[in-house]
Design a protein around this motif. Structure first.
Motif, PDB file in Angstrom:
ATOM      1  N   GLY A   1      -7.598  -2.361  -3.435  1.00  0.00           N
ATOM      2  CA  GLY A   1      -6.628  -2.853  -2.470  1.00  0.00           C
ATOM      3  C   GLY A   1      -7.229  -3.977  -1.656  1.00  0.00           C
ATOM      4  O   GLY A   1      -8.355  -4.408  -1.897  1.00  0.00           O
ATOM      5  N   GLU A   2      -6.489  -4.429  -0.677  1.00  0.00           N
ATOM      6  CA  GLU A   2      -6.948  -5.558   0.136  1.00  0.00           C
ATOM      7  C   GLU A   2      -7.536  -5.140   1.472  1.00  0.00           C
ATOM      8  O   GLU A   2      -8.097  -5.957   2.180  1.00  0.00           O
ATOM      9  CB  GLU A   2      -5.779  -6.512   0.369  1.00  0.00           C
ATOM     10  CG  GLU A   2      -5.253  -7.091  -0.935  1.00  0.00           C
ATOM     11  CD  GLU A   2      -4.235  -8.176  -0.714  1.00  0.00           C
ATOM     12  OE1 GLU A   2      -4.620  -9.184  -0.087  1.00  0.00           O
ATOM     13  OE2 GLU A   2      -3.092  -8.013  -1.152  1.00  0.00           O
TER      14      GLU A   2
ATOM     15  N   TRP B   1      -2.994   7.016  -1.077  1.00  0.00           N
ATOM     16  CA  TRP B   1      -2.542   6.455  -2.350  1.00  0.00           C
ATOM     17  C   TRP B   1      -2.618   7.475  -3.485  1.00  0.00           C
ATOM     18  O   TRP B   1      -1.779   7.463  -4.384  1.00  0.00           O
ATOM     19  CB  TRP B   1      -3.303   5.173  -2.693  1.00  0.00           C
ATOM     20  CG  TRP B   1      -4.730   5.366  -3.141  1.00  0.00           C
ATOM     21  CD1 TRP B   1      -5.836   5.414  -2.347  1.00  0.00           C
ATOM     22  CD2 TRP B   1      -5.188   5.528  -4.479  1.00  0.00           C
ATOM     23  NE1 TRP B   1      -6.957   5.600  -3.107  1.00  0.00           N
ATOM     24  CE2 TRP B   1      -6.589   5.663  -4.435  1.00  0.00           C
ATOM     25  CE3 TRP B   1      -4.561   5.561  -5.727  1.00  0.00           C
ATOM     26  CZ2 TRP B   1      -7.371   5.840  -5.567  1.00  0.00           C
ATOM     27  CZ3 TRP B   1      -5.339   5.729  -6.866  1.00  0.00           C
ATOM     28  CH2 TRP B   1      -6.726   5.868  -6.773  1.00  0.00           C
TER      29      TRP B   1
ATOM     30  N   ILE C   1      -5.788  -1.004 -11.021  1.00  0.00           N
ATOM     31  CA  ILE C   1      -4.686  -1.453 -10.162  1.00  0.00           C
ATOM     32  C   ILE C   1      -5.277  -2.437  -9.168  1.00  0.00           C
ATOM     33  O   ILE C   1      -6.216  -2.100  -8.450  1.00  0.00           O
ATOM     34  CB  ILE C   1      -4.029  -0.290  -9.387  1.00  0.00           C
ATOM     35  CG1 ILE C   1      -3.546   0.803 -10.332  1.00  0.00           C
ATOM     36  CG2 ILE C   1      -2.880  -0.824  -8.532  1.00  0.00           C
ATOM     37  CD1 ILE C   1      -3.039   2.057  -9.607  1.00  0.00           C
ATOM     38  N   ARG C   2      -4.734  -3.643  -9.155  1.00  0.00           N
ATOM     39  CA  ARG C   2      -5.202  -4.639  -8.195  1.00  0.00           C
ATOM     40  C   ARG C   2      -4.069  -5.603  -7.878  1.00  0.00           C
ATOM     41  O   ARG C   2      -3.250  -5.929  -8.726  1.00  0.00           O
ATOM     42  CB  ARG C   2      -6.436  -5.382  -8.698  1.00  0.00           C
ATOM     43  CG  ARG C   2      -6.290  -6.069 -10.032  1.00  0.00           C
ATOM     44  CD  ARG C   2      -6.112  -7.554  -9.861  1.00  0.00           C
ATOM     45  NE  ARG C   2      -5.864  -8.188 -11.138  1.00  0.00           N
ATOM     46  CZ  ARG C   2      -4.658  -8.523 -11.561  1.00  0.00           C
ATOM     47  NH1 ARG C   2      -3.606  -8.263 -10.856  1.00  0.00           N
ATOM     48  NH2 ARG C   2      -4.495  -9.136 -12.716  1.00  0.00           N
ATOM     49  N   PRO C   3      -4.010  -6.062  -6.613  1.00  0.00           N
ATOM     50  CA  PRO C   3      -2.974  -7.023  -6.241  1.00  0.00           C
ATOM     51  C   PRO C   3      -3.281  -8.404  -6.817  1.00  0.00           C
ATOM     52  O   PRO C   3      -4.420  -8.699  -7.196  1.00  0.00           O
ATOM     53  CB  PRO C   3      -3.036  -7.028  -4.714  1.00  0.00           C
ATOM     54  CG  PRO C   3      -4.432  -6.634  -4.394  1.00  0.00           C
ATOM     55  CD  PRO C   3      -4.854  -5.694  -5.486  1.00  0.00           C
ATOM     56  N   GLU C   4      -2.274  -9.229  -6.849  1.00  0.00           N
ATOM     57  CA  GLU C   4      -2.424 -10.589  -7.374  1.00  0.00           C
ATOM     58  C   GLU C   4      -3.547 -11.345  -6.662  1.00  0.00           C
ATOM     59  O   GLU C   4      -4.272 -12.128  -7.281  1.00  0.00           O
ATOM     60  CB  GLU C   4      -1.100 -11.339  -7.236  1.00  0.00           C
ATOM     61  CG  GLU C   4      -1.124 -12.715  -7.852  1.00  0.00           C
ATOM     62  CD  GLU C   4       0.220 -13.421  -7.765  1.00  0.00           C
ATOM     63  OE1 GLU C   4       0.228 -14.632  -8.041  1.00  0.00           O
ATOM     64  OE2 GLU C   4       1.229 -12.783  -7.419  1.00  0.00           O
ATOM     65  N   SER C   5      -3.728 -11.094  -5.378  1.00  0.00           N
ATOM     66  CA  SER C   5      -4.750 -11.812  -4.608  1.00  0.00           C
ATOM     67  C   SER C   5      -6.179 -11.516  -5.086  1.00  0.00           C
ATOM     68  O   SER C   5      -7.107 -12.258  -4.759  1.00  0.00           O
ATOM     69  CB  SER C   5      -4.634 -11.469  -3.122  1.00  0.00           C
ATOM     70  OG  SER C   5      -4.901 -10.096  -2.920  1.00  0.00           O
TER      71      SER C   5
ATOM     72  N   GLU D   1      -0.479  -4.110 -11.297  1.00  0.00           N
ATOM     73  CA  GLU D   1      -0.450  -4.450  -9.879  1.00  0.00           C
ATOM     74  C   GLU D   1       0.123  -3.346  -9.005  1.00  0.00           C
ATOM     75  O   GLU D   1      -0.006  -3.412  -7.787  1.00  0.00           O
ATOM     76  CB  GLU D   1       0.333  -5.743  -9.664  1.00  0.00           C
ATOM     77  CG  GLU D   1      -0.371  -6.960 -10.248  1.00  0.00           C
ATOM     78  CD  GLU D   1       0.361  -8.264  -9.967  1.00  0.00           C
ATOM     79  OE1 GLU D   1       1.400  -8.250  -9.278  1.00  0.00           O
ATOM     80  OE2 GLU D   1      -0.127  -9.305 -10.444  1.00  0.00           O
ATOM     81  N   THR D   2       0.781  -2.337  -9.592  1.00  0.00           N
ATOM     82  CA  THR D   2       1.428  -1.310  -8.782  1.00  0.00           C
ATOM     83  C   THR D   2       1.098   0.093  -9.289  1.00  0.00           C
ATOM     84  O   THR D   2       0.737   0.282 -10.449  1.00  0.00           O
ATOM     85  CB  THR D   2       2.959  -1.480  -8.788  1.00  0.00           C
ATOM     86  OG1 THR D   2       3.456  -1.172 -10.090  1.00  0.00           O
ATOM     87  CG2 THR D   2       3.376  -2.878  -8.370  1.00  0.00           C
TER      88      THR D   2
END
Length: 146
Positions: free
Chosen positions: A86-87, A15, A111-115, A132-133
């Motif tokens: 990240g997840e 990343w 930076i983090r995803p919606e989840s 988110e991105t």
């Protein structure tokens, strides 16, 4: 004006290269720094410098001391921090680095995803910007140069 940006987050994929490549495409004058991304080196640095340790606890403690030293120096010299959650991996080091950035009053892009909205709500509230991105994070940095 060149910025130094610390990239905090897991070291198990590329990343950081994606962030660096996007910044380069936009001709942003940014130097990126971060944790040791060679996992074996990070885990063995204590013994590499201090010699063989008497057990796993001491081996990890010696490595942690030196890795924390590196992180503290690079965070203090940075103008801003991007912390990726990240997840796929446990994010303890990322949370520690993001919290350290907040304590040092370093501008922080999370930076983090919606989840992960709920589990990261307090940390996100303390960050300067939450996205988110990767592209959104680079957009934030690009805005500095407009």
């Amino acid at each position: 004006m060149e910025l130094t940006v610390y990239l905090a987050g897991q070291i198990h994929d590329d990343w950081r290269e994606t962030i660096k490549q996007e910044a380069a495409k936009r001709d942003l004058p940014i130097e990126f720094v971060g944790p040791q991304t060679v996992h074996e080196r990070s885990d063995s640095i204590g013994e590499d410098i201090l010699g063989e340790q008497p057990g796993k606890l001491f081996r990890d403690d010696a490595a942690s001391s030196i890795n924390n030293f590196r992180t503290q120096v690079l965070l203090q010299k940075s103008d801003a921090v991007i912390a990726l959650f990240g997840e796929n991996y446990k994010q303890w080091n990322t949370a520690m680095d993001a919290s350290a950035a907040i304590q040092l009053r370093k501008p922080l892009i999370l930076i983090r995803p919606e989840s992960l909205i709920h589990p990261l709500k307090e940390l996100s509230n303390q960050a300067n910007v939450t996205v988110e991105t990767y592209d959104q994070a680079i957009d934030v940095l690009s805005y500095i140069y407009e």
